[in-house]
Design an enzyme around this catalytic site. Structure first.
Site, PDB file in Angstrom:
ATOM      1  N   TYR A  42      -4.657   3.620   7.943  1.00 40.75           N
ATOM      2  CA  TYR A  42      -5.893   3.180   8.121  1.00 40.75           C
ATOM      3  C   TYR A  42      -6.564   3.497   9.245  1.00 40.75           C
ATOM      4  CZ  TYR A  42      -3.447   0.349   4.716  1.00 40.75           C
ATOM      5  OH  TYR A  42      -2.796  -0.410   3.580  1.00 40.75           O
ATOM      6  N   TYR A  70      -3.814  -2.161 -10.179  1.00 39.06           N
ATOM      7  CA  TYR A  70      -3.698  -2.170  -8.804  1.00 39.06           C
ATOM      8  C   TYR A  70      -2.738  -3.316  -8.058  1.00 39.06           C
ATOM      9  CZ  TYR A  70      -5.146  -1.969  -3.894  1.00 39.06           C
ATOM     10  OH  TYR A  70      -5.249  -2.028  -2.505  1.00 39.06           O
ATOM     11  N   VAL A 106       1.160  -3.494   3.928  1.00 39.20           N
ATOM     12  CA  VAL A 106       0.956  -4.780   4.563  1.00 39.20           C
ATOM     13  C   VAL A 106       2.167  -5.853   4.262  1.00 39.20           C
ATOM     14  CG1 VAL A 106      -0.021  -6.320   2.687  1.00 39.20           C
ATOM     15  CG2 VAL A 106      -1.019  -6.565   4.892  1.00 39.20           C
ATOM     16  N   LYS A 151       0.433   3.350  -2.985  1.00 38.34           N
ATOM     17  CA  LYS A 151      -0.510   4.300  -3.032  1.00 38.34           C
ATOM     18  C   LYS A 151      -0.179   5.783  -3.037  1.00 38.34           C
ATOM     19  CE  LYS A 151      -3.937   0.846  -1.352  1.00 38.34           C
ATOM     20  NZ  LYS A 151      -4.411   0.353   0.092  1.00 38.34           N
ATOM     21  N   SER A 183       0.836  -1.224   0.091  1.00 37.02           N
ATOM     22  CA  SER A 183       0.031  -0.103  -0.047  1.00 37.02           C
ATOM     23  C   SER A 183       0.803   1.434  -0.205  1.00 37.02           C
ATOM     24  CB  SER A 183      -0.795  -0.140   0.981  1.00 37.02           C
ATOM     25  OG  SER A 183      -1.842  -1.024   1.019  1.00 37.02           O
TER      26      SER A 183
END
Lengths: 317, 317, 317, 317
Positions: free
Chosen positions: D243, D191, D261, D67, D64
């Protein structure tokens, strides 16, 4: 009490005159094109008599009403083990809600919301090859109705498949929790075809007879499900058959019923009648507006609520 | 079929032998002190016969079962205008959930969850002075049961008041939306006293007779509610009477029922019987564990599901 | 770069000319009566200089900005043990939401939403008598600002108390989980009085200096909180200071800030300035519309974002 | 203050000795096989110096963290129009939650949760052919890091694709709302490949330099994004980068950061350093356990919080 045929015809007339008929589902062309003033109703009595009015012989897309037949087949296939993968509670949410699946780990609340019916499809694929499954269901529904002319509307099935992103989301989401076990495309292929079953009110009411008749198919005298299972499917229809409008439907009609986005409703007066109604305009919860009202009128005129003492005694003819 | 008295006695015996009886509510001392192996059952038939077993004459705290009587009174007071302030849908949530109130602007889902019953109390305070209201309710329940010995257990009422923070939260929250109109302390004062009604299974089954008898009090022949309203209260009990266990109860018993955290359940077989059962141990959803099972057994033995064709014809004696 | 005094005056002028000034809070008369075109701004620099414009000396109701001072006091009283009862995460929900409390067992997400601030009040009542607590807070804020004329607006406090049903709901709800330990009326009494602190922009900016100055009160040179704690309070202000508009505020200004429903915002540029702005019209998330825009303009003109390299070096004068 | 190289080495040593290192992600074999005691850290300073320790040169799956780079590219492609399709608020929910999408009509809360990043991928497909897009991103990241050896780990990409049912659910769900416009397989193809970028701490810290350096790539002196956009990406990292653990990370470190992760975290001290850390064991919110602690230690030793006055002045060497 008036003659039942007259009651049904009067209701059809009243419904045709309704100023607000609700909004026809428009997410696929094959549904969007249906005229909003269609109305049909058929009541098949315990003795086989059929009272009908309006467009009672015009086939329409039964959509979620098929969830009742799919559940019946799946219970026949795996028995009560099915309930380890699907709940039995009203959801309190819209038909296509994904919210509860997150906190409830991929177990849908009941078999009559989309997520639950998709799991039921997955269960059927454990028994039938994908290619066979829809054929089996067609055979099943034809046998229930005693009518081999029932078909799947391929236009509708194709439309569902092309726009069914929410259902793809639901299926993939439950697959992430291990509650969908076959490839998502195959599960949804079966689900979309089952929703695309085209039946008339008369055919639908005939197909629903086993739920009024302690689980027996009156044509053959053979048991479709046990009397207890018939009662339980009726209970599920009463508590969960109209999504987040289930309580309201039970309050107003007192009948187990299952609605579909095509505007159909199948309702059961145990021991008395299997009733189908079709009016494509929907209320704000996605249930047939005039169809619900028609059933409310029918119960007012006949007393066919399951909460009415002695239902099944005072059958009008 | 076996004699009904014997059926009831057999069930009581089976329940007494259950290894797991659930967990007795312990949020107030007056409930926490109840022995978990209590079990009572009473079925009052349409003809007035009463079949009972176990602790059927021992008063217990009826708690949320009182919501049925309060709703009946409030409908008598304001009619269907009540439904502008309370919904008619299963909540899909726990009995004391506050979540839906936020997105649904202070309108509780139904009159049988705490929030809904608190609004019903508020509606009654629009008709009766706070000081009178609980007396009126007591008179009402006594008249229904034909028994002037029914009382409010002040220990229980006091306990509720001292620990009822969630209910205070619910009431204040709805007041913020304008759906509680009287001072919160007075509304909850009535609510807590109503929950503290102490009744035996026999008294409770007698009080529920109007719901089996098309709205009539069999003692007086007078109408308590119209037949339609009786059907509708039954419908609400079936879809909403057991919180987020309502679907399961309907699935297993097929009877309208209302549970209370004291371990009681009132169930109605329209035209046939008004049944009360008491077993203080609760399941994980706050409904009587053995009580639910006892009613399931009763339906298995008698066929008294509302989904059974001809219920009311085949009455056993 | 232009002179800072001129920047502040230009911003005030631009804000006065805004066509849409948002909606003034109207839940209590004492707030509803404030003219929507009020605008004040004050920036107190590290060296003590104060640049101000508009209504910078008019006291207004600081409301939720008081949560910063209450948190500071409570951390002083019980230290990091406070974090066992209040979280440190943005809530993603409105300022008065009750939803998360249910699934998170009465632990509010952070000390800057109402629920969290009510727990902070409860913690302060573990240290001070109710009667003393608000006096202590007043003394604390006066010392921070170096201004003994700061008072509580009793009209506002009374208004809050008369209409604060949601806050009563929150407090009772958390009490049900054991996370409020003193009588709800006393906890809310303190909370409502703290929210009713009346301060001008100038006073507020002065009171916030310790957050720009590594925890020190520049007047006294005494440590209010440790440097680490000052950083952490700033971090909480940045992530949680504007309810469900916190991310947006951080995105647009890059400054730790805390808003109040009275239209005030306190923002901190560490090492550089403590800034207060007041414009009573609110945006749809309950934060000052023109106040937010004014701070955005200030950062554009000065580069005072915490994400700007070398903030604290390039101080304009 | 101690020498920064020594600080980094001491932290690495302390982290290696941690008794509880958290739980390595195990949803795909390529991640499940990583040894939990891996630890690497690299801090690239404004002047180009790199301090590193442990496995700082071992490539790992950045997941992530990608991102941040994808958002930067997409902002370059469509500018602030991006914000019509993705929010800027912390979600308060888990990285893969689908709940808010339902009530917020398919608009994800921010670009750093899975749903938001999938929309960002969809936006990139409006600019690049699917086949090109991942190549473009690879070129972009290589240019940022000044290192052409960075590759996509195809094993990881394949693993994601085979198990990514939740992401398929998210993408289909948003497609139902019209917020995904390209075929779901292609969007997720991009993705999953972006998540499978393999980089070492050193490469990652180098790639993050533009976020410390007012948007400039120090190698080329060319602007990657404007200074304002660099500040804003940092703000989003601080409020949304971890998050539902974002508030906690900000509280503890005071640094903008983005976790993955795979156990990596990229953190930015504006004007001072770009820092990457890798420790594959995760805490209960899916963020690197030892990685977070390592950054907390670094800030304690260096004062590199954005909330520390004069950050960028007191640079240690």
């Amino acid at each position: 009490m008036a003659d039942l045929g007259a009651i049904v015809r009067d209701i059809a007339e009243e419904m045709r005159a309704l100023p607000d008929k609700g909004k026809v589902a428009d997410y696929i062309p094959a549904l969007a094109g249906i005229a909003p003033d269609r109305f049909g109703m058929a009541a098949v009595m315990a003795d086989g008599t059929c009272h009908k009015a309006g467009d009672a012989d015009v086939p329409f897309s039964i959509q979620s009403i098929s969830k009742v037949f799919a559940l019946t087949m799946a219970l026949g296939a795996v028995g009560d083990a099915l309930w380890q993968r699907v709940g039995r509670e009203p959801s309190g949410s819209a038909f296509n809600s994904i919210v509860q699946l997150e906190s409830e780990h991929g177990i849908p609340r009941n078999p009559f919301i989309n997520a639950g019916a998709i799991v039921v499809s997955d269960i059927l694929l454990g028994r039938y090859e994908p290619r066979e499954a829809i054929g089996e269901m067609l055979r099943f529904v034809r046998a229930l109705a005693g009518d081999d002319s029932i078909v799947v509307d391929e236009d509708v099935a194709r439309g569902e498949q092309e726009t069914g992103y929410r259902n793809m989301a639901l299926a993939n989401y439950m697959r992430a929790f291990g509650n969908i076990r076959h490839p998502v495309e195959k599960v949804l292929g079966l689900y979309f075809h089952q929703c695309a079953l085209a039946m008339s009110c008369r055919q639908l009411a005939l197909a629903g007879r086993y739920l009024m008749a302690r689980g027996q198919n009156p044509d053959t005298g053979r048991s479709v499900v046990s009397p207890q299972r018939a009662r339980r499917i009726n209970a599920l229809m009463l508590t969960c058959g109209h999504y987040d409008g289930s309580g309201e439907f039970a309050f107003r009609t007192g009948l187990p019923g299952k609605s579909g986005v095509g505007g159909g409703i199948l309702a059961i007066a145990p021991g008395v009648a299997s009733i189908a109604v079709w009016a494509p305009g929907l209320n704000e919860r996605g249930n047939s507006l005039a169809g619900t009202l028609a059933l409310e009128r029918l119960v007012q005129a006949t007393g066919w609520s399951v909460f009415e003492p002695g239902l099944g005694q005072a059958v009008v003819v």
